[in-house]
Design a protein around this motif. Structure first.
Motif, PDB file in Angstrom:
ATOM      1  N   ASP A  47       0.796  -1.118  -0.144  1.00 42.46           N
ATOM      2  CA  ASP A  47      -0.089   0.000   0.123  1.00 42.46           C
ATOM      3  C   ASP A  47       0.812   1.238   0.058  1.00 42.46           C
ATOM      4  OD1 ASP A  47       0.854   0.129   2.839  1.00 42.46           O
ATOM      5  OD2 ASP A  47      -1.080  -0.501   3.469  1.00 42.46           O
ATOM      6  N   THR A  48       2.174   1.131  -0.433  1.00 40.29           N
ATOM      7  CA  THR A  48       2.977   2.404  -0.166  1.00 40.29           C
ATOM      8  C   THR A  48       3.751   2.194  -1.573  1.00 40.29           C
ATOM      9  OG1 THR A  48       3.233   2.248   1.879  1.00 40.29           O
ATOM     10  CG2 THR A  48       4.690   3.643   0.824  1.00 40.29           C
ATOM     11  N   ARG A  55       7.162   9.610  -0.890  1.00 38.32           N
ATOM     12  CA  ARG A  55       6.479   8.501  -0.353  1.00 38.32           C
ATOM     13  C   ARG A  55       4.969   8.490  -0.612  1.00 38.32           C
ATOM     14  NH1 ARG A  55       9.241   4.155   2.497  1.00 38.32           N
ATOM     15  NH2 ARG A  55      11.533   4.136   1.371  1.00 38.32           N
ATOM     16  N   ARG A  57       1.140   6.782   0.324  1.00 38.18           N
ATOM     17  CA  ARG A  57       0.389   5.816   0.850  1.00 38.18           C
ATOM     18  C   ARG A  57      -1.035   5.698   0.031  1.00 38.18           C
ATOM     19  NH1 ARG A  57      -0.835   2.452   5.725  1.00 38.18           N
ATOM     20  NH2 ARG A  57      -2.608   1.478   5.037  1.00 38.18           N
ATOM     21  N   ASP A  62      -5.403  -1.330   3.431  1.00 39.33           N
ATOM     22  CA  ASP A  62      -4.443  -1.535   4.237  1.00 39.33           C
ATOM     23  C   ASP A  62      -3.962  -2.832   3.712  1.00 39.33           C
ATOM     24  OD1 ASP A  62      -2.843  -1.507   6.438  1.00 39.33           O
ATOM     25  OD2 ASP A  62      -4.125  -2.616   7.487  1.00 39.33           O
ATOM     26  N   GLU A  65       2.436  -5.581   5.711  1.00 44.01           N
ATOM     27  CA  GLU A  65       3.594  -5.091   5.607  1.00 44.01           C
ATOM     28  C   GLU A  65       4.704  -5.914   4.958  1.00 44.01           C
ATOM     29  OE1 GLU A  65       4.247  -2.055   6.491  1.00 44.01           O
ATOM     30  OE2 GLU A  65       2.140  -2.021   7.122  1.00 44.01           O
ATOM     31  N   ASP A 104      -0.307  11.267   5.976  1.00 41.37           N
ATOM     32  CA  ASP A 104      -0.472  10.706   7.152  1.00 41.37           C
ATOM     33  C   ASP A 104       0.488  10.946   8.288  1.00 41.37           C
ATOM     34  OD1 ASP A 104       1.909   9.467   6.692  1.00 41.37           O
ATOM     35  OD2 ASP A 104       1.115   7.483   5.671  1.00 41.37           O
ATOM     36  N   ARG A 108       3.741  10.892   4.746  1.00 40.36           N
ATOM     37  CA  ARG A 108       3.630  10.314   3.419  1.00 40.36           C
ATOM     38  C   ARG A 108       2.508  10.994   2.931  1.00 40.36           C
ATOM     39  NH1 ARG A 108       3.355   3.994   4.682  1.00 40.36           N
ATOM     40  NH2 ARG A 108       1.778   4.889   6.168  1.00 40.36           N
ATOM     41  N   VAL A 110      -1.213  10.673   1.148  1.00 37.27           N
ATOM     42  CA  VAL A 110      -2.445   9.538   1.133  1.00 37.27           C
ATOM     43  C   VAL A 110      -3.032  10.092  -0.224  1.00 37.27           C
ATOM     44  CG1 VAL A 110      -4.144   8.802   2.051  1.00 37.27           C
ATOM     45  CG2 VAL A 110      -2.280   9.395   3.667  1.00 37.27           C
TER      46      VAL A 110
END
Length: 156
Positions: A47-48, A55, A57, A62, A65, A104, A108, A110
């Motif tokens: 999601d990044t 960066r 997001r 979600d 990781e 965020d 980053r 969003v």
């Protein structure tokens, strides 16, 4: 009667004019488009993204990781790595365009990002690599429900 404005007031008047020019939209007026970041993206995780050092997001989702593992304790698999690889394979060398929604806590952007005309957040959810992030958005709940019905729901 023409009066000249004293010189010390000129900067104050210029500031007021600038503030009025930048005032929020009034009803019926079109909002200025959200700032867009575009270019070739590097996938950081599911999601990044990173575009030109920024960066980003993906809004409303979600994903696991990068180092996260999923599944029952005896049979885990690298779901975070696979989610990131799925996104990287889809994006490939395409230009990604991201419209900023907010920033965020990690500073980053969003954003809603698109490649080949497709919303990357929606694509990740419908493929089962991410879930709707209901705490922040309801935009991808239907996509998550459809993915789950097709057997791809909840991070495969």
């Amino acid at each position: 009667m023409n009066k000249k404005v004293p010189v010390p007031l000129a900067p104050a008047i210029a500031s007021v004019v600038l503030l009025l020019a930048c005032a929020p939209e009034r009803s019926g007026e079109k909002a200025a488009p959200a700032p867009v970041v575009a270019g070739r993206a590097t996938v950081i995780d599911g999601d990044t993204l990173e575009i030109r050092g920024q960066r980003i997001r993906l809004a409303g989702i979600d994903a696991p990781e990068s180092r996260q593992r999923c599944g029952p304790r005896a049979d885990t698999w690298p779901c975070g790595q696979r989610a990131a690889l799925a996104l990287a394979d889809f994006v490939g060398a395409r230009t990604v365009s991201c419209a900023r929604q907010s920033t965020d806590r990690y500073r980053r952007l969003v954003a809603v990002c698109r490649a080949a005309g497709k919303d990357l957040s929606a694509w990740m959810v419908t493929q089962g690599w991410a879930m709707a992030y209901r705490r922040y958005s309801t935009s991808y709940i239907t996509a998550e429900d459809q993915a789950r019905s097709a057997g791809r729901g909840g991070v495969r």
